[in-house]
Design a protein around this motif. Sequence first.
Motif, PDB file in Angstrom:
ATOM      1  N   PHE A 243       0.836  -1.201   0.000  1.00  0.00           N
ATOM      2  CA  PHE A 243       0.000   0.000   0.000  1.00  0.00           C
ATOM      3  C   PHE A 243       0.873   1.254   0.000  1.00  0.00           C
ATOM      4  CE2 PHE A 243      -2.000   3.436   2.397  1.00  0.00           C
ATOM      5  CZ  PHE A 243      -3.164   3.637   1.666  1.00  0.00           C
ATOM      6  N   LEU A 244       1.917   1.252   0.849  1.00  0.00           N
ATOM      7  CA  LEU A 244       2.799   2.414   0.922  1.00  0.00           C
ATOM      8  C   LEU A 244       3.586   2.612  -0.377  1.00  0.00           C
ATOM      9  CD1 LEU A 244       4.130   2.149   4.581  1.00  0.00           C
ATOM     10  CD2 LEU A 244       2.656   3.931   3.643  1.00  0.00           C
ATOM     11  N   GLU A 285      -8.368  19.148   2.676  1.00  0.00           N
ATOM     12  CA  GLU A 285      -8.450  18.648   1.302  1.00  0.00           C
ATOM     13  C   GLU A 285      -8.395  17.127   1.255  1.00  0.00           C
ATOM     14  OE1 GLU A 285      -5.359  20.467  -0.945  1.00  0.00           O
ATOM     15  OE2 GLU A 285      -6.160  22.506  -0.742  1.00  0.00           O
ATOM     16  N   ALA A 286      -7.751  16.531   2.256  1.00  0.00           N
ATOM     17  CA  ALA A 286      -7.671  15.072   2.331  1.00  0.00           C
ATOM     18  C   ALA A 286      -8.887  14.461   3.029  1.00  0.00           C
ATOM     19  CB  ALA A 286      -6.398  14.658   3.065  1.00  0.00           C
ATOM     20  N   GLY A 287      -9.871  15.296   3.363  1.00  0.00           N
ATOM     21  CA  GLY A 287     -11.084  14.806   3.998  1.00  0.00           C
ATOM     22  C   GLY A 287     -10.981  14.651   5.505  1.00  0.00           C
ATOM     23  N   LEU A 288      -9.956  15.242   6.115  1.00  0.00           N
ATOM     24  CA  LEU A 288      -9.763  15.147   7.559  1.00  0.00           C
ATOM     25  C   LEU A 288     -10.261  16.411   8.244  1.00  0.00           C
ATOM     26  CD1 LEU A 288      -6.213  13.501   7.447  1.00  0.00           C
ATOM     27  CD2 LEU A 288      -8.440  12.373   7.692  1.00  0.00           C
ATOM     28  N   LYS A 289     -10.301  16.377   9.582  1.00  0.00           N
ATOM     29  CA  LYS A 289     -10.897  17.471  10.346  1.00  0.00           C
ATOM     30  C   LYS A 289      -9.927  17.999  11.388  1.00  0.00           C
ATOM     31  CE  LYS A 289     -15.573  15.613   9.778  1.00  0.00           C
ATOM     32  NZ  LYS A 289     -16.794  15.103  10.461  1.00  0.00           N
ATOM     33  N   GLU A 358      -6.427   7.596   4.173  1.00  0.00           N
ATOM     34  CA  GLU A 358      -6.784   6.703   3.071  1.00  0.00           C
ATOM     35  C   GLU A 358      -7.048   5.288   3.569  1.00  0.00           C
ATOM     36  OE1 GLU A 358      -4.507   6.825  -0.494  1.00  0.00           O
ATOM     37  OE2 GLU A 358      -4.141   8.996  -0.359  1.00  0.00           O
ATOM     38  N   LEU A 359      -6.254   4.836   4.562  1.00  0.00           N
ATOM     39  CA  LEU A 359      -6.515   3.520   5.139  1.00  0.00           C
ATOM     40  C   LEU A 359      -7.888   3.479   5.798  1.00  0.00           C
ATOM     41  CD1 LEU A 359      -3.034   2.689   6.709  1.00  0.00           C
ATOM     42  CD2 LEU A 359      -4.092   1.579   4.740  1.00  0.00           C
ATOM     43  N   GLY A 363     -11.371   1.177   4.975  1.00  0.00           N
ATOM     44  CA  GLY A 363     -11.790   0.261   6.024  1.00  0.00           C
ATOM     45  C   GLY A 363     -10.654  -0.562   6.582  1.00  0.00           C
ATOM     46  N   GLU A 364      -9.424  -0.142   6.354  1.00  0.00           N
ATOM     47  CA  GLU A 364      -8.253  -0.896   6.789  1.00  0.00           C
ATOM     48  C   GLU A 364      -7.607  -0.312   8.040  1.00  0.00           C
ATOM     49  OE1 GLU A 364      -7.283  -3.641   5.674  1.00  0.00           O
ATOM     50  OE2 GLU A 364      -8.236  -3.837   3.710  1.00  0.00           O
ATOM     51  N   LEU A 365      -8.142   0.759   8.587  1.00  0.00           N
ATOM     52  CA  LEU A 365      -7.531   1.398   9.746  1.00  0.00           C
ATOM     53  C   LEU A 365      -8.240   0.954  11.013  1.00  0.00           C
ATOM     54  CD1 LEU A 365      -5.324   3.482  10.500  1.00  0.00           C
ATOM     55  CD2 LEU A 365      -7.153   5.193  10.603  1.00  0.00           C
TER      56      LEU A 365
END
Length: 631
Positions: A243-244, A285-289, A358-359, A363-365
Motif C-alpha cells: 500500500f505504501l 483537502e484530504a477529507g480530515l478534520k 486513506e486507510l 476500512g483498513e484502519l
Amino acid sequence: MDTLAAENNTTPRHLTLPGGALRDGESPEDSAESPSDTSPETDRNDHAERPETTSPSPAVALEGDSRRDEAPATDIDAHRKRDGAPATADARAAHDGTAERPPAGATTPAAEEGAVPNPPTTPLPTTAPAVSAAADNDRSEEAMSSQDHSPSGGDTSSTPSTEAGGSTAGAETDTALFGGNGAKTAERTAPAGETAPAKGDAAAEPAGIRFGAARDAEPVDDPVAPGHRPGPGAMSTFTLPEFLDQWIKDNYSDLVRTRRHIHANPCLSREEQPTASYVADQLREAGLKPEMIPDGTGLTCDIGDGEKVIAIRADMDALPIQDPKKVPYRSTNDGVCHACGHDAHTSIVLGVGKVLGELAARGELHGRFRLIFQPSEERFPSGAPTMIKHGALQDVAAVFGFHCDPNFLAGQVGIRNGNLTAACDMMEVRMNGRGGHTSRPHLTTDLCTAISRVVVDMPSIVNRLLDPRQNVAIVFGSVNAGEAANAIPQEAVAKATIRMQGREAREEVPRLVQEVTRNVAMAAGVNCDIDYTRGVPPVVNDRSAAAMFAGATSAALGQQAVAEAPASMGGEDFAYYLEQVPGAMARLGVGRPGERLDIHQGTFDIDEKALAYGVRVMTHTALAAAASPVF
C-alpha cells in the motif's frame, strides 16, 4: 532546538542488538549481555561476520519490564488477524519464496529544472517483523555474539531506478544496475556510496536487528528500488508495504512540494499561523478534520476510532538565521530559516496523516491516531506545554516523533533506549559593587575578578560534588563587566546553560549550582543575585516504544537501516509529552553522501528521499503501537 550540537558528532561503532535488552540510558556496548563485552572492540568501518540463523524475522528484545511482555505486530496484518482474515495465495507464495518477482520498471526521466522529482516505484519488501518485549531465548549465543554488516539479502534486479534529489531544484537520476553477486555494474550519476544487497549471500540475511554506525555506514538502498525483497521466513498478507509503495509513488512529489513550501515560507516561534493554516488546509483537502488551538499557531487532527490514541508529533517553527542556500526553495522571509528540519517533520507527519486517512477510507484502519503540529519548539517557553494544555494528550496511550539528523544518511534511523537528550536550564548571575579606578582596586569591589571565579571555578566544583556517572555540562555563553580598561565596573553579569542527563540529576543539580555560585562569589567578597530558569526536561525514551521504533524501521526499510543514536546534550521539548505518556523520539537520517552539514546553520538542507523514508517508518510505528497491548 539544539538537539544535535556539534559536540555530538561522534559516530557510534557498529553495534549489535541481539536478543538481550537495553537498559535505560545505556548503549548496547555497555550492557552486560552485549557481545561487545566478549569480543574485541572494532572500528566503526569494520565489517564483522555473522553466522546464519534460523530466526524468521528481526526483533528487539527487552528485559525487566513486566508491563511490556507481549510482542506488538508492526503492520496492518496485526489488525486483520483479529478479524480472522486468511492470508492470500500470493502472500503464501511470498512467504515460501516462490512468488514471481514483479517486472522491472523503466528509469524515470530526470525532472526538469525546478520541478519536483518523481519517486522510485518498485515495491518495498513485504516483511513485517514483530517487536518482542521479552528476551528471544531461541537465538543461539553464537548467533548473538557476531553479526554481519551486510544489508538484507535476496534477489536483485538489473533495473535502473530514479531517486529523488536533495537540495537542488531538479532530480538527480540514479541509474544503477546490479547483477551477479550484487556488484555494481554500471556507473551512476547520483552521489556514490550506496550498495545493493548481495544476491544469494546467506550472510546477508540477518537474524536480528543490528545497530549500525551513523555517517560512515553504507547508505541503505531506497526501499522502493530494485533488488529489495523479503528474506527467508518473511510473512506477507495484505500488505502495508505494498500500500505504501503505491502511496509513495502517487504522492512523493506532494511530500517534496509541501516541505519546500514550508522551507520557503518559514515562521518564527509563536508566529506560525501561516504554516498552521497551510497544514490545516491540506488536511481538509484530504477529507480530515483538523482543530486549531485558540491562537492559531498549532493544531491537532484525529483519525480513526477507538478508546486509546496513538499520537504523532511535528514541530513547525523556524530559527532567526539567514538562509544563504542557492536553491529554488530558499527562504523568502529575510533572516528566518528552517535550519533544524522542522519543515521536514511537518511534511512527514502531514503525509502520515494522509496515509492513515486513506486507510480509514478503505476500512483498513483499526485504531485512533492524533497528529500534533506544535508551535515554538525553538524558543522557551516552548509549545509542547501549550498543546498539552489544549488537550493534545487527552486519551493518548503513546506518542512518537522524529528529529532530523544529518549525521545519519537518508535511509537510516537512529534509535536509543532511555536518555536521548538532556534537560537544559538557564542561569543568570548578577553582581553589583563599588567601582573605581584600576590603580586603587583595594578601594573597590573587584567584580571582574569575582565574576571570573564564578565562570571558571563553579562548574568544576559542582562536577566534583556529583557522582562521576552523572552527565552534567555547565557552560557560560555570555559574560559582561564594564567597558573601559582602566575602570572597575559597578555591575557584572554572566549567563550559562546547565545541561544534565536524566530526571534524577535534574532534581539535584539546580540547588547545587546555585549554592556553589553564591559560595564562590562570597569568597571573592561579593554577593550575587541568581535568576535560575528551569528549561526543557530530558527526552527519556520508553524502552518498549524505542523497541517498537526499531522493529517498525526494520519492517519498513530493512534492518540495515536501524542505527544506534548517541545521547545528546541538546534540549528538545518533546520531553514534555514523555513526562505524561510513554513514547519515543528517533533520529531520522537526512544526510547526503559526501556532505557534512549540521543543524542550526543556514546552509542546512536534507536529502529529500528522507521524507518518503519517514512516512514509511512512522506509519509502521503508529500502526504497531495501536495494535499492541503494551500501550
